[in-house]
Motif scaffolding. Sequence first.
Motif, PDB file in Angstrom:
ATOM      1  N   LEU A  72       5.049  -2.513  14.824  1.00 54.65           N
ATOM      2  CA  LEU A  72       6.463  -2.436  14.472  1.00 54.65           C
ATOM      3  C   LEU A  72       6.755  -3.310  13.263  1.00 54.65           C
ATOM      4  CD1 LEU A  72       9.333  -1.477  14.948  1.00 54.65           C
ATOM      5  CD2 LEU A  72       9.623  -3.370  16.572  1.00 54.65           C
ATOM      6  N   ARG A  73       6.195  -4.496  13.214  1.00 55.53           N
ATOM      7  CA  ARG A  73       6.434  -5.382  12.068  1.00 55.53           C
ATOM      8  C   ARG A  73       5.900  -4.769  10.777  1.00 55.53           C
ATOM      9  NH1 ARG A  73       4.378 -10.007  15.160  1.00 55.53           N
ATOM     10  NH2 ARG A  73       3.011 -10.367  13.387  1.00 55.53           N
ATOM     11  N   LEU A  74       4.778  -4.062  10.853  1.00 58.79           N
ATOM     12  CA  LEU A  74       4.249  -3.397   9.662  1.00 58.79           C
ATOM     13  C   LEU A  74       5.205  -2.313   9.180  1.00 58.79           C
ATOM     14  CD1 LEU A  74       2.015  -2.847   7.584  1.00 58.79           C
ATOM     15  CD2 LEU A  74       0.988  -1.302   9.265  1.00 58.79           C
ATOM     16  N   LEU A  75       5.699  -1.480  10.095  1.00 58.21           N
ATOM     17  CA  LEU A  75       6.648  -0.431   9.709  1.00 58.21           C
ATOM     18  C   LEU A  75       7.922  -1.032   9.122  1.00 58.21           C
ATOM     19  CD1 LEU A  75       6.294   2.057  12.708  1.00 58.21           C
ATOM     20  CD2 LEU A  75       5.351   2.290  10.399  1.00 58.21           C
ATOM     21  N   GLN A  76       8.416  -2.112   9.710  1.00 54.52           N
ATOM     22  CA  GLN A  76       9.610  -2.774   9.189  1.00 54.52           C
ATOM     23  C   GLN A  76       9.358  -3.326   7.791  1.00 54.52           C
ATOM     24  OE1 GLN A  76       9.929  -5.504  12.468  1.00 54.52           O
ATOM     25  NE2 GLN A  76      11.780  -4.496  13.246  1.00 54.52           N
ATOM     26  N   TYR A  77       8.194  -3.901   7.588  1.00 51.94           N
ATOM     27  CA  TYR A  77       7.846  -4.463   6.280  1.00 51.94           C
ATOM     28  C   TYR A  77       7.819  -3.367   5.215  1.00 51.94           C
ATOM     29  CZ  TYR A  77       5.265  -6.612   2.491  1.00 51.94           C
ATOM     30  OH  TYR A  77       4.881  -7.056   1.262  1.00 51.94           O
ATOM     31  N   VAL A  78       7.190  -2.243   5.528  1.00 53.10           N
ATOM     32  CA  VAL A  78       7.112  -1.132   4.574  1.00 53.10           C
ATOM     33  C   VAL A  78       8.511  -0.631   4.247  1.00 53.10           C
ATOM     34  CG1 VAL A  78       6.327   1.250   4.255  1.00 53.10           C
ATOM     35  CG2 VAL A  78       4.778  -0.458   5.216  1.00 53.10           C
ATOM     36  N   ARG A  79       9.349  -0.436   5.258  1.00 56.65           N
ATOM     37  CA  ARG A  79      10.717   0.026   5.040  1.00 56.65           C
ATOM     38  C   ARG A  79      11.505  -0.973   4.194  1.00 56.65           C
ATOM     39  NH1 ARG A  79      14.040  -0.419  10.034  1.00 56.65           N
ATOM     40  NH2 ARG A  79      13.806  -2.583   9.421  1.00 56.65           N
ATOM     41  N   ASP A  80      11.431  -2.237   4.550  1.00 55.25           N
ATOM     42  CA  ASP A  80      12.197  -3.257   3.840  1.00 55.25           C
ATOM     43  C   ASP A  80      11.721  -3.411   2.396  1.00 55.25           C
ATOM     44  OD1 ASP A  80      13.568  -3.550   6.201  1.00 55.25           O
ATOM     45  OD2 ASP A  80      12.576  -5.441   6.755  1.00 55.25           O
ATOM     46  N   GLU A  81      10.423  -3.295   2.177  1.00 59.39           N
ATOM     47  CA  GLU A  81       9.887  -3.388   0.815  1.00 59.39           C
ATOM     48  C   GLU A  81      10.344  -2.199  -0.022  1.00 59.39           C
ATOM     49  OE1 GLU A  81       8.285  -5.235  -2.301  1.00 59.39           O
ATOM     50  OE2 GLU A  81       8.476  -6.081  -0.298  1.00 59.39           O
ATOM     51  N   ALA A  82      10.399  -1.009   0.570  1.00 56.55           N
ATOM     52  CA  ALA A  82      10.909   0.168  -0.149  1.00 56.55           C
ATOM     53  C   ALA A  82      12.368  -0.042  -0.534  1.00 56.55           C
ATOM     54  CB  ALA A  82      10.748   1.422   0.716  1.00 56.55           C
ATOM     55  N   HIS A  83      13.155  -0.639   0.358  1.00 55.07           N
ATOM     56  CA  HIS A  83      14.559  -0.938   0.047  1.00 55.07           C
ATOM     57  C   HIS A  83      14.654  -1.919  -1.111  1.00 55.07           C
ATOM     58  CE1 HIS A  83      16.478   0.215   4.172  1.00 55.07           C
ATOM     59  NE2 HIS A  83      15.987   1.244   3.525  1.00 55.07           N
TER      60      HIS A  83
END
Length: 100
Positions: A72-83
């Motif tokens: 979950l932390r990896l998915l959140q990191y990818v999403r937040d970095e895209a933002h």
Amino acid sequence: MLGVPSPFSEEDVFPDILLIDGGKGQLNAAQDAFRMLGIEPPCMVSLAKREEEIYRPGDAEPLRLSRHAAALRLLQYVRDEAHRFAQHYHHILRRKKLES
């Protein structure tokens, strides 16, 4: 299918997984877009912001991981970095527009 010609060729390479920002509605919209283009999409999942639920095509219920789960932390990191990337790029475009 609407018979829209695909802008992609058979030689185009797709990622192994697509992360959609949003919930079930956004995932369904992405699937519809691939269908309209006549393209078989790679693995897709969507990450809904509020409860951090993971939606997968064909699953009625979202996957709920522990807030401390590494996946979950990896998915959140990818999403937040895209933002962050999109916001930074938007600021650059705005600055260029104001300078001209």
